[in-house]
Design an enzyme around this catalytic site. Sequence first.
Site, PDB file in Angstrom:
ATOM      1  N   HIS A 168       6.989   1.682  -8.140  1.00 15.37           N
ATOM      2  CA  HIS A 168       7.649   0.545  -8.793  1.00 15.37           C
ATOM      3  C   HIS A 168       8.210   1.005 -10.126  1.00 15.37           C
ATOM      4  CE1 HIS A 168       8.325  -3.467 -10.418  1.00 15.37           C
ATOM      5  NE2 HIS A 168       8.297  -3.858  -9.159  1.00 15.37           N
TER       6      HIS A 168
ATOM      7  N   ASP B 209       6.056  -5.153  -1.052  1.00 19.52           N
ATOM      8  CA  ASP B 209       6.681  -5.000   0.262  1.00 19.52           C
ATOM      9  C   ASP B 209       5.748  -4.328   1.271  1.00 19.52           C
ATOM     10  OD1 ASP B 209       9.188  -6.138  -0.432  1.00 19.52           O
ATOM     11  OD2 ASP B 209       9.587  -4.337  -1.600  1.00 19.52           O
TER      12      ASP B 209
HETATM   13  N1  COA Z   1       7.573   7.849  -2.335  1.00 21.65           N
HETATM   14  C1  COA Z   1       7.507   9.123  -2.762  1.00 21.65           C
HETATM   15  N2  COA Z   1       7.653   9.486  -4.038  1.00 21.65           N
HETATM   16  C2  COA Z   1       7.861   8.505  -4.923  1.00 21.65           C
HETATM   17  C3  COA Z   1       7.935   7.149  -4.559  1.00 21.65           C
HETATM   18  C4  COA Z   1       7.778   6.848  -3.206  1.00 21.65           C
HETATM   19  N3  COA Z   1       7.849   5.587  -2.776  1.00 21.65           N
HETATM   20  N4  COA Z   1       8.153   6.409  -5.656  1.00 21.65           N
HETATM   21  C5  COA Z   1       8.225   7.255  -6.685  1.00 21.65           C
HETATM   22  N5  COA Z   1       8.059   8.514  -6.237  1.00 21.65           N
HETATM   23  C6  COA Z   1       8.103   9.716  -7.038  1.00 21.65           C
HETATM   24  C7  COA Z   1       9.485   9.938  -7.576  1.00 21.65           C
HETATM   25  O1  COA Z   1      10.310  10.622  -6.650  1.00 21.65           O
HETATM   26  C8  COA Z   1       9.216  10.737  -8.825  1.00 21.65           C
HETATM   27  O2  COA Z   1       8.974  12.062  -8.437  1.00 21.65           O
HETATM   28  P1  COA Z   1       9.504  13.269  -9.369  1.00 21.65           P
HETATM   29  O3  COA Z   1       8.823  13.052 -10.698  1.00 21.65           O
HETATM   30  O4  COA Z   1       9.048  14.487  -8.640  1.00 21.65           O
HETATM   31  O5  COA Z   1      10.985  13.110  -9.434  1.00 21.65           O
HETATM   32  C9  COA Z   1       7.899  10.165  -9.297  1.00 21.65           C
HETATM   33  O6  COA Z   1       7.278   9.560  -8.165  1.00 21.65           O
HETATM   34  C10 COA Z   1       8.043   9.122 -10.377  1.00 21.65           C
HETATM   35  O7  COA Z   1       8.950   8.144  -9.928  1.00 21.65           O
HETATM   36  P2  COA Z   1       9.308   6.925 -10.869  1.00 21.65           P
HETATM   37  O8  COA Z   1      10.152   7.402 -11.982  1.00 21.65           O
HETATM   38  O9  COA Z   1       8.027   6.268 -11.217  1.00 21.65           O
HETATM   39  O10 COA Z   1      10.140   6.003  -9.882  1.00 21.65           O
HETATM   40  P3  COA Z   1      11.356   5.062 -10.243  1.00 21.65           P
HETATM   41  O11 COA Z   1      10.965   4.110 -11.308  1.00 21.65           O
HETATM   42  O12 COA Z   1      12.585   5.847 -10.489  1.00 21.65           O
HETATM   43  O13 COA Z   1      11.548   4.332  -8.849  1.00 21.65           O
HETATM   44  C11 COA Z   1      11.308   2.922  -7.032  1.00 21.65           C
HETATM   45  C12 COA Z   1      10.931   3.170  -8.495  1.00 21.65           C
HETATM   46  C13 COA Z   1      10.759   1.563  -6.619  1.00 21.65           C
HETATM   47  C14 COA Z   1      12.829   2.931  -6.869  1.00 21.65           C
HETATM   48  C15 COA Z   1      10.667   4.050  -6.182  1.00 21.65           C
HETATM   49  O14 COA Z   1       9.287   4.029  -6.383  1.00 21.65           O
HETATM   50  C16 COA Z   1      11.015   3.910  -4.715  1.00 21.65           C
HETATM   51  O15 COA Z   1      12.118   4.270  -4.298  1.00 21.65           O
HETATM   52  N6  COA Z   1      10.077   3.349  -3.895  1.00 21.65           N
HETATM   53  C17 COA Z   1      10.338   3.184  -2.482  1.00 21.65           C
HETATM   54  C18 COA Z   1      11.164   1.945  -2.230  1.00 21.65           C
HETATM   55  C19 COA Z   1      10.399   0.674  -2.450  1.00 21.65           C
HETATM   56  O16 COA Z   1       9.294   0.503  -1.974  1.00 21.65           O
HETATM   57  N7  COA Z   1      11.045  -0.244  -3.154  1.00 21.65           N
HETATM   58  C20 COA Z   1      10.501  -1.554  -3.436  1.00 21.65           C
HETATM   59  C21 COA Z   1      10.200  -1.654  -4.890  1.00 21.65           C
HETATM   60  S1  COA Z   1       9.377  -3.185  -5.259  1.00 21.65           S
END
Ligand code: COA
Length: 397
Positions: free
Chosen positions: A283, A334
């Site tokens: 998130h 979700d």
């Molecule tokens: N699966 C695998 N890796 C994940 C991840 C996931 N669902 N969510 C975050 N990460 C990883 C990122 O790739 C990042 O890795 P890195 O440091 O090697 O680049 C690390 O964790 C930190 O990510 P972060 O900066 O905290 O994520 P964000 O704020 O940019 O993204 C989301 C947030 C929601 C877009 C992301 O977590 C995601 O795409 N989740 C899957 C989709 C989802 O469930 N969306 C609904 C959200 S309510």
Amino acid sequence: MAAGSARKRGAGTGRSRKPAAKPAEPVIHKGLAGVTVDTTSVSKVMPETNSLTYRGYAVQDLAAKCRFEEVAYLILHGELPNRRQYRAFVADERGRRELTRPHLEVIRQFPKSAHPMDTLRTAVSYLGTTETAWGGEPRERDLDRAMNLLAKIPTMIAADYRFRKGQTRRRPRGDLSFSENFFHMCFGKVPPAKVIRAFDTSLILYAEHSFNASTFTARVITSSRSDIYSAVTGAIGSLKGPLHGGANEAVMHNLLEIAAPERAEAWLRERFAAKDLVMGFGHRVYKQGDSRVPTMRAALEDLTAWSGDSRWVEISDVLQGIMIGEKGIHPNLDFPAGPAYYLMGFDIDMYTPIFVMSRITGWAAHILEQNADNSLIRPLSAYGGASQREVKPISRR
Ligand code: COA
């Protein structure tokens, strides 16, 4: 102005030989992460305590003690309704559910292969062609339009669902609650109270979440003094994406692909090896757990007990254990919502439209708030393209 006049004063005096200071590089806030854009009184997300309040009430407390309609009233009006206000609100919503014949005809014409989020986006946009609306009109007018959207969106989703399957639609029923009526319009019957309760819980948890991507989209559109229909249509487009609302569908596709708990770990390790995102985890704001997950997980467990199908919670537990234990990434709403809707009997592509049925309340509240104290949302960008150059006539290119 001051800098400009200083430059003029220095010109030709011999005192300004020093090279002009390079303008400071702008700080880029990719994805607007960590940027506070405005103030809102609709909800508060507190990542430090993994908590969320709507108008000051903890979302878990609302889910435990209220029906979705009470929470919808709270989000739109700022206070929980008393009995009289609740009765009037419910009667108003029930009285607005039906669609006009031309509106139903538009929905009937959609390609049967279209994704329900695309048909819903267009069906909502159709409402915006039935009157000319602008942003900044009296609040009461937008509140009235918001009530129409709240009442009619489920009818649009259910009509499209049945037309797509070649079935006749079920008219909305005024004697049923918001959630009961949706099951009736989709399936022609109302499930047991515990299923309705779980569905209501999901709607309460999905209703509002501050400046998420779709809400911010709605506020950006509103900020140009465009109308509520345009703002909601844009918000639906934003919610569709799998990084936002579309994740609940993606979660269920993954669970079906895994199919059995004993396959879950190997599946997840393949995702890690491919550096794929695991949908339903992570998130932008919550880093230590999503405040809404425990409540939705409890609802999923109720549905599991009711259906006797424990596969999805078992697979979920394996995925969650490894994601938290090895990556420190927690599930978001979700993750339990996807399998919950599956156990309720909905087609997977209906999950994000269901999210819209609820989030319309949050979007509308933010649209009202933006209109009440508007400033055009227009950020800056740093330029990273070609240096300025001369246009050569086509004969010399
Ligand atoms: N699966 C695998 N890796 C994940 C991840 C996931 N669902 N969510 C975050 N990460 C990883 C990122 O790739 C990042 O890795 P890195 O440091 O090697 O680049 C690390 O964790 C930190 O990510 P972060 O900066 O905290 O994520 P964000 O704020 O940019 O993204 C989301 C947030 C929601 C877009 C992301 O977590 C995601 O795409 N989740 C899957 C989709 C989802 O469930 N969306 C609904 C959200 S309510």
